[in-house]
Design a protein around this motif. Structure first.
Motif, PDB file in Angstrom:
ATOM      1  N   GLY A 249      28.994  28.826 -30.667  1.00 26.49           N
ATOM      2  CA  GLY A 249      28.376  29.502 -31.804  1.00 26.49           C
ATOM      3  C   GLY A 249      28.891  28.994 -33.133  1.00 26.49           C
ATOM      4  N   ASN A 250      28.008  29.040 -34.140  1.00 17.33           N
ATOM      5  CA  ASN A 250      28.341  28.707 -35.525  1.00 17.33           C
ATOM      6  C   ASN A 250      28.346  29.966 -36.378  1.00 17.33           C
ATOM      7  OD1 ASN A 250      28.402  25.885 -35.201  1.00 17.33           O
ATOM      8  ND2 ASN A 250      26.206  25.701 -35.541  1.00 17.33           N
ATOM      9  N   LEU A 251      29.222  30.009 -37.361  1.00 17.31           N
ATOM     10  CA  LEU A 251      29.144  30.963 -38.456  1.00 17.31           C
ATOM     11  C   LEU A 251      29.156  30.116 -39.724  1.00 17.31           C
ATOM     12  CD1 LEU A 251      29.025  33.982 -39.109  1.00 17.31           C
ATOM     13  CD2 LEU A 251      31.505  33.924 -39.421  1.00 17.31           C
ATOM     14  N   SER A 252      27.962  29.845 -40.253  1.00 21.23           N
ATOM     15  CA  SER A 252      27.827  28.862 -41.332  1.00 21.23           C
ATOM     16  C   SER A 252      27.437  29.527 -42.640  1.00 21.23           C
ATOM     17  CB  SER A 252      26.776  27.819 -40.955  1.00 21.23           C
ATOM     18  OG  SER A 252      25.503  28.417 -40.793  1.00 21.23           O
ATOM     19  N   ASP A 253      27.643  28.794 -43.729  1.00 21.54           N
ATOM     20  CA  ASP A 253      27.291  29.282 -45.061  1.00 21.54           C
ATOM     21  C   ASP A 253      27.023  28.078 -45.956  1.00 21.54           C
ATOM     22  OD1 ASP A 253      26.809  30.954 -47.200  1.00 21.54           O
ATOM     23  OD2 ASP A 253      28.786  31.897 -47.202  1.00 21.54           O
ATOM     24  N   ILE A 254      26.373  28.331 -47.078  1.00 20.85           N
ATOM     25  CA  ILE A 254      26.203  27.335 -48.137  1.00 20.85           C
ATOM     26  C   ILE A 254      26.883  27.916 -49.365  1.00 20.85           C
ATOM     27  CG2 ILE A 254      24.572  26.046 -49.556  1.00 20.85           C
ATOM     28  CD1 ILE A 254      22.517  26.417 -47.281  1.00 20.85           C
ATOM     29  N   SER A 255      27.835  27.200 -49.931  1.00 19.98           N
ATOM     30  CA  SER A 255      28.630  27.754 -51.024  1.00 19.98           C
ATOM     31  C   SER A 255      27.728  28.148 -52.193  1.00 19.98           C
ATOM     32  CB  SER A 255      29.691  26.749 -51.476  1.00 19.98           C
ATOM     33  OG  SER A 255      29.075  25.557 -51.935  1.00 19.98           O
ATOM     34  N   GLY A 256      28.008  29.303 -52.769  1.00 20.60           N
ATOM     35  CA  GLY A 256      27.219  29.846 -53.880  1.00 20.60           C
ATOM     36  C   GLY A 256      27.435  31.343 -53.944  1.00 20.60           C
TER      37      GLY A 256
ATOM     38  N   TYR B 191      36.909  24.431 -37.971  1.00 22.53           N
ATOM     39  CA  TYR B 191      36.333  24.740 -39.286  1.00 22.53           C
ATOM     40  C   TYR B 191      35.957  23.428 -39.957  1.00 22.53           C
ATOM     41  CZ  TYR B 191      35.830  26.181 -44.116  1.00 22.53           C
ATOM     42  OH  TYR B 191      35.337  26.382 -45.393  1.00 22.53           O
ATOM     43  N   ILE B 192      34.717  23.353 -40.454  1.00 22.50           N
ATOM     44  CA  ILE B 192      34.241  22.142 -41.127  1.00 22.50           C
ATOM     45  C   ILE B 192      33.852  22.486 -42.558  1.00 22.50           C
ATOM     46  CG2 ILE B 192      32.616  20.227 -41.095  1.00 22.50           C
ATOM     47  CD1 ILE B 192      32.718  22.202 -37.981  1.00 22.50           C
ATOM     48  N   ALA B 193      34.421  21.774 -43.517  1.00 27.84           N
ATOM     49  CA  ALA B 193      34.092  21.947 -44.927  1.00 27.84           C
ATOM     50  C   ALA B 193      33.288  20.749 -45.404  1.00 27.84           C
ATOM     51  CB  ALA B 193      35.373  22.082 -45.751  1.00 27.84           C
ATOM     52  N   GLY B 194      32.141  21.003 -46.020  1.00 30.70           N
ATOM     53  CA  GLY B 194      31.309  19.927 -46.554  1.00 30.70           C
ATOM     54  C   GLY B 194      31.819  19.437 -47.897  1.00 30.70           C
ATOM     55  N   PHE B 195      31.669  18.147 -48.146  1.00 33.12           N
ATOM     56  CA  PHE B 195      32.077  17.549 -49.414  1.00 33.12           C
ATOM     57  C   PHE B 195      30.888  17.184 -50.296  1.00 33.12           C
ATOM     58  CE2 PHE B 195      35.993  15.797 -47.017  1.00 33.12           C
ATOM     59  CZ  PHE B 195      36.646  17.003 -47.172  1.00 33.12           C
ATOM     60  N   THR B 196      29.700  17.075 -49.710  1.00 35.06           N
ATOM     61  CA  THR B 196      28.522  16.649 -50.467  1.00 35.06           C
ATOM     62  C   THR B 196      27.616  17.838 -50.755  1.00 35.06           C
ATOM     63  OG1 THR B 196      27.432  16.072 -48.384  1.00 35.06           O
ATOM     64  CG2 THR B 196      28.524  14.295 -49.566  1.00 35.06           C
ATOM     65  N   ASP B 197      26.877  17.773 -51.863  1.00 32.91           N
ATOM     66  CA  ASP B 197      25.896  18.800 -52.200  1.00 32.91           C
ATOM     67  C   ASP B 197      24.757  18.767 -51.193  1.00 32.91           C
ATOM     68  OD1 ASP B 197      26.243  20.678 -54.161  1.00 32.91           O
ATOM     69  OD2 ASP B 197      25.758  19.324 -55.800  1.00 32.91           O
ATOM     70  N   THR B 198      24.352  19.931 -50.716  1.00 36.04           N
ATOM     71  CA  THR B 198      23.245  19.980 -49.765  1.00 36.04           C
ATOM     72  C   THR B 198      21.895  19.868 -50.457  1.00 36.04           C
ATOM     73  OG1 THR B 198      23.174  22.403 -49.840  1.00 36.04           O
ATOM     74  CG2 THR B 198      24.550  21.390 -48.143  1.00 36.04           C
ATOM     75  N   LEU B 199      21.799  20.382 -51.690  1.00 41.42           N
ATOM     76  CA  LEU B 199      20.520  20.397 -52.402  1.00 41.42           C
ATOM     77  C   LEU B 199      20.267  19.091 -53.140  1.00 41.42           C
ATOM     78  CD1 LEU B 199      20.594  23.994 -53.933  1.00 41.42           C
ATOM     79  CD2 LEU B 199      19.069  23.186 -52.124  1.00 41.42           C
ATOM     80  N   GLN B 200      19.006  18.695 -53.210  1.00 43.78           N
ATOM     81  CA  GLN B 200      18.627  17.523 -54.001  1.00 43.78           C
ATOM     82  C   GLN B 200      18.934  17.761 -55.473  1.00 43.78           C
ATOM     83  OE1 GLN B 200      17.769  14.648 -53.042  1.00 43.78           O
ATOM     84  NE2 GLN B 200      16.663  14.725 -51.106  1.00 43.78           N
TER      85      GLN B 200
ATOM     86  N   ASN C 257      27.977  22.791 -47.534  1.00 44.77           N
ATOM     87  CA  ASN C 257      28.010  23.442 -46.228  1.00 44.77           C
ATOM     88  C   ASN C 257      29.438  23.821 -45.831  1.00 44.77           C
ATOM     89  OD1 ASN C 257      25.272  23.432 -45.267  1.00 44.77           O
ATOM     90  ND2 ASN C 257      25.418  21.221 -45.006  1.00 44.77           N
ATOM     91  N   THR C 258      29.574  24.980 -45.211  1.00 48.81           N
ATOM     92  CA  THR C 258      30.799  25.337 -44.495  1.00 48.81           C
ATOM     93  C   THR C 258      30.376  25.836 -43.116  1.00 48.81           C
ATOM     94  OG1 THR C 258      30.854  27.639 -45.279  1.00 48.81           O
ATOM     95  CG2 THR C 258      31.985  25.997 -46.622  1.00 48.81           C
ATOM     96  N   ASN C 259      31.221  25.621 -42.132  1.00 48.96           N
ATOM     97  CA  ASN C 259      30.846  25.992 -40.771  1.00 48.96           C
ATOM     98  C   ASN C 259      32.092  26.282 -39.940  1.00 48.96           C
ATOM     99  OD1 ASN C 259      29.182  26.478 -38.603  1.00 48.96           O
ATOM    100  ND2 ASN C 259      28.876  24.335 -38.084  1.00 48.96           N
ATOM    101  N   PHE C 260      32.094  27.437 -39.286  1.00 48.18           N
ATOM    102  CA  PHE C 260      33.168  27.824 -38.369  1.00 48.18           C
ATOM    103  C   PHE C 260      32.581  27.862 -36.974  1.00 48.18           C
ATOM    104  CE2 PHE C 260      35.625  31.126 -36.124  1.00 48.18           C
ATOM    105  CZ  PHE C 260      36.883  30.569 -36.219  1.00 48.18           C
ATOM    106  N   GLN C 261      33.187  27.129 -36.042  1.00 45.00           N
ATOM    107  CA  GLN C 261      32.656  26.990 -34.689  1.00 45.00           C
ATOM    108  C   GLN C 261      33.641  27.519 -33.643  1.00 45.00           C
ATOM    109  OE1 GLN C 261      32.016  22.736 -34.373  1.00 45.00           O
ATOM    110  NE2 GLN C 261      29.894  22.923 -35.050  1.00 45.00           N
TER     111      GLN C 261
END
Length: 200
Positions: free
Chosen positions: A32-39, A170-179, A188-192
């Motif tokens: 399972g994932n528990l994900s979010d987009i920072s904001g 735990y995975i932390a994103g470094f790049t912007d997801t939005l164009q 992106n952040t994601n806890f697995q």
């Protein structure tokens, strides 16, 4: 003295050879994932992941584990809001990625390990879903998101048997997801949490 030195070299050489004969192991994993987009207006949503991996022993203490994983991520929008004559509720942004983590694992014991490494993500689908004036609507909005995501993961695992184990990461994103994020970070952040199975 020369005999002792020669004996030590033979012993060390034998140990190195024994370590190098460990074969790579293929396996599968899911969880399972528990994900979010920072904001400030988002909160975590639940998803899942499934994929395959190969564990390549480097030494008794270290292994390299490349993976390929299909992952359902995204975020929920906090609260409900009004827009003109529309009442919008339960908004969710669903993101589907094919992720390629490459984890360096440190085997603290034969059963317990720590891991860290980069993750390369490729967006395959994006869909917004929500209730508008009591009706559920969904639509593809992949063009609003970047197709490549780069992040880094850190985690730990435990092997119940040589074949079956559990992993937390735990995975932390470094790049912007939005164009176009309009100046606000959207990473992106994601806890697995999941199980893995290694074939003999």
């Amino acid at each position: 003295m020369k005999k002792k030195l020669l004996s030590l070299c033979i012993v060390l050489g034998t140990m190195a050879f024994a370590q190098s004969t460990d074969k790579p192991k293929f396996g599968i994993k899911a969880g399972g994932n528990l994900s979010d987009i920072s904001g400030s207006d988002t909160q975590s949503k639940v998803g899942f992941y499934a994929g395959a991996f190969i564990t390549i022993p480097i030494s008794n203490a270290l292994s390299l584990q490349p993976e390929i994983v299909y992952s359902k991520q995204g975020a929920k929008i906090k609260g409900d809001y009004e827009m003109a004559t529309y009442t919008i509720k339960n908004m969710r942004q669903n993101l589907s990625y094919v992720n390629v983590p490459v984890m360096l694992q440190y085997n603290a014991t034969p059963e317990f390990y720590l891991e860290a490494g980069p993750e390369f993500g490729f967006l395959v689908n994006a869909q917004a879903k929500g209730d508008i004036n009591g009706q559920t609507y969904k639509g593809n909005n992949k063009e609003s998101f970047r197709t490549f995501n780069f992040g880094a993961g850190i985690g730990l695992g435990y092997r119940f048997t040589p074949n079956i184990g559990v992993n937390i990461r735990y995975i932390a994103g470094f790049t912007d997801t939005l164009q176009s994020g309009f100046g606000e970070a959207s990473k992106n952040t994601n806890f697995q949490v999941g199980l893995n199975y290694s074939f003999k």
